[in-house]
Design a protein around this motif. Structure first.
Motif, mmCIF file in Angstrom:
data_model
loop_
_atom_site.group_PDB
_atom_site.id
_atom_site.type_symbol
_atom_site.label_atom_id
_atom_site.label_comp_id
_atom_site.label_asym_id
_atom_site.label_seq_id
_atom_site.Cartn_x
_atom_site.Cartn_y
_atom_site.Cartn_z
ATOM 1 N N ARG A 224 99.441 -49.674 -4.288
ATOM 2 C CA ARG A 224 98.350 -48.696 -4.311
ATOM 3 C C ARG A 224 98.033 -48.255 -5.729
ATOM 4 O O ARG A 224 96.948 -47.751 -6.013
ATOM 5 C CB ARG A 224 98.723 -47.474 -3.455
ATOM 6 N N ILE A 225 99.010 -48.365 -6.606
ATOM 7 C CA ILE A 225 98.782 -48.095 -8.032
ATOM 8 C C ILE A 225 98.268 -49.405 -8.621
ATOM 9 O O ILE A 225 99.004 -50.387 -8.723
ATOM 10 C CB ILE A 225 100.067 -47.650 -8.744
ATOM 11 N N ASN A 226 96.994 -49.436 -8.983
ATOM 12 C CA ASN A 226 96.416 -50.686 -9.472
ATOM 13 C C ASN A 226 95.213 -50.357 -10.360
ATOM 14 O O ASN A 226 94.979 -49.203 -10.697
ATOM 15 C CB ASN A 226 96.031 -51.604 -8.300
ATOM 16 N N GLY A 227 94.472 -51.393 -10.741
ATOM 17 C CA GLY A 227 93.294 -51.146 -11.597
ATOM 18 C C GLY A 227 93.681 -50.987 -13.052
ATOM 19 O O GLY A 227 94.389 -51.829 -13.612
ATOM 20 N N ASP A 228 93.245 -49.905 -13.671
ATOM 21 C CA ASP A 228 93.534 -49.658 -15.083
ATOM 22 C C ASP A 228 94.970 -49.174 -15.214
ATOM 23 O O ASP A 228 95.276 -48.000 -15.050
ATOM 24 C CB ASP A 228 92.563 -48.608 -15.626
#
Length: 272
Positions: A224-228
């Motif tokens: 769930r911790i993703n992206g930048d």
């Protein structure tokens, strides 16, 4: 220090596979055998100002203690040590007298073969210690780190280095493991230099494993911790781990940020 229930504590990394003739991509923990060839130390070192250690610890008694997590075969650890102390950049140059009283660097990696290479090639054995350690194994980690710190009558490190390691912790231990890892480093270090891998590197690592016919990373599709990731890691360290962002030293040529954090609860050694 409180972690969420089951925060990575039960998920230990397995011992790295033997790599005799292994594919270069077969490194599920980031333990690439020739890492420094494709991400040379100079790419990071050139971003760090000279005299950084003196500016961070102007009044500290020596030696300062450093922790390098995920040191691979040690080339970057040695380059950091030389740069921080203003030594010549040649690994063949002898260590000047007294340098070992300035900084003691403890470097660990999950891969014992890479650690053997680091120990054999290190030009500064009096100042840089290399050890095989799974940092996520609390049963091994706590006595090991405590025994090192106790040698100097200390309970924490002055500075920690986490260079292109967060992704491997994240992929192998999930969101909870990443949170635990960052909280651990924040609790251990007054200053922390982090080089997070961007999200595209996660996708590339997963593709490499699939290409080799390996199982995908267990947690990759559920993160769930993703992206930048530089932004996410900054948010976690500053909002949940009692640290503040001191400086961003820019990005390497392979587009990774170098971020320096400082504990808001620890007092730098020798500052009072």
């Amino acid at each position: 220090l409180q972690f969420p229930p089951g925060a990575g504590s039960g998920a230990k990394m397995a011992a790295p596979i033997s790599r005799s003739g292994a594919e270069p991509g077969a490194a599920p923990y980031g333990n690439f055998p020739n890492y420094s060839r494709f991400h040379p130390p100079e790419g990071r070192i050139s971003l760090l100002p000279r005299g950084l250690l003196r500016s961070l610890f102007p009044a500290a008694t020596r030696p300062l203690l450093g922790l390098d997590v995920g040191c691979n075969s040690g080339e970057l650890s040695v380059a950091l040590y030389q740069h921080l102390l203003g030594l010549q950049d040649s690994s063949s140059s002898p260590e000047p007298p007294g340098a070992d009283k300035e900084l003691k660097l403890l470097c660990c990696d999950i891969d014992p073969e890479l650690i053997r290479r680091a120990q054999q090639s290190s030009p500064f054995p009096a100042s840089i210690s290399f050890a095989s350690l799974d940092i996520m194994d609390s049963g091994a980690r706590e006595p090991f780190l405590s025994s090192f710190l106790q040698r100097f009558g200390r309970s924490s490190f002055d500075i920690g280095f986490c260079m292109s390691v967060t992704m491997w912790i994240h992929l192998n231990h999930g969101d909870r493991g990443l949170l635990e890892f960052l909280a651990l480093l924040a609790s251990l270090c007054t200053f922390l230099l982090v080089e997070p891998q961007p999200w595209r590197c996660y996708r590339a690592a997963a593709r490499r494993l699939r290409r080799l016919g390996r199982h995908d990373f267990e947690h990759f599709r559920s993160l769930r911790i993703n992206g930048d990731m530089a932004e996410s890691i900054t948010r976690i360290l500053t909002q949940e781990c009692a640290m503040e962002l001191v400086c961003s030293f820019g990005s390497t040529s392979w587009d990774r940020s170098l971020l320096l954090f400082r504990s808001t609860t620890a007092h730098p050694q020798g500052s009072d």
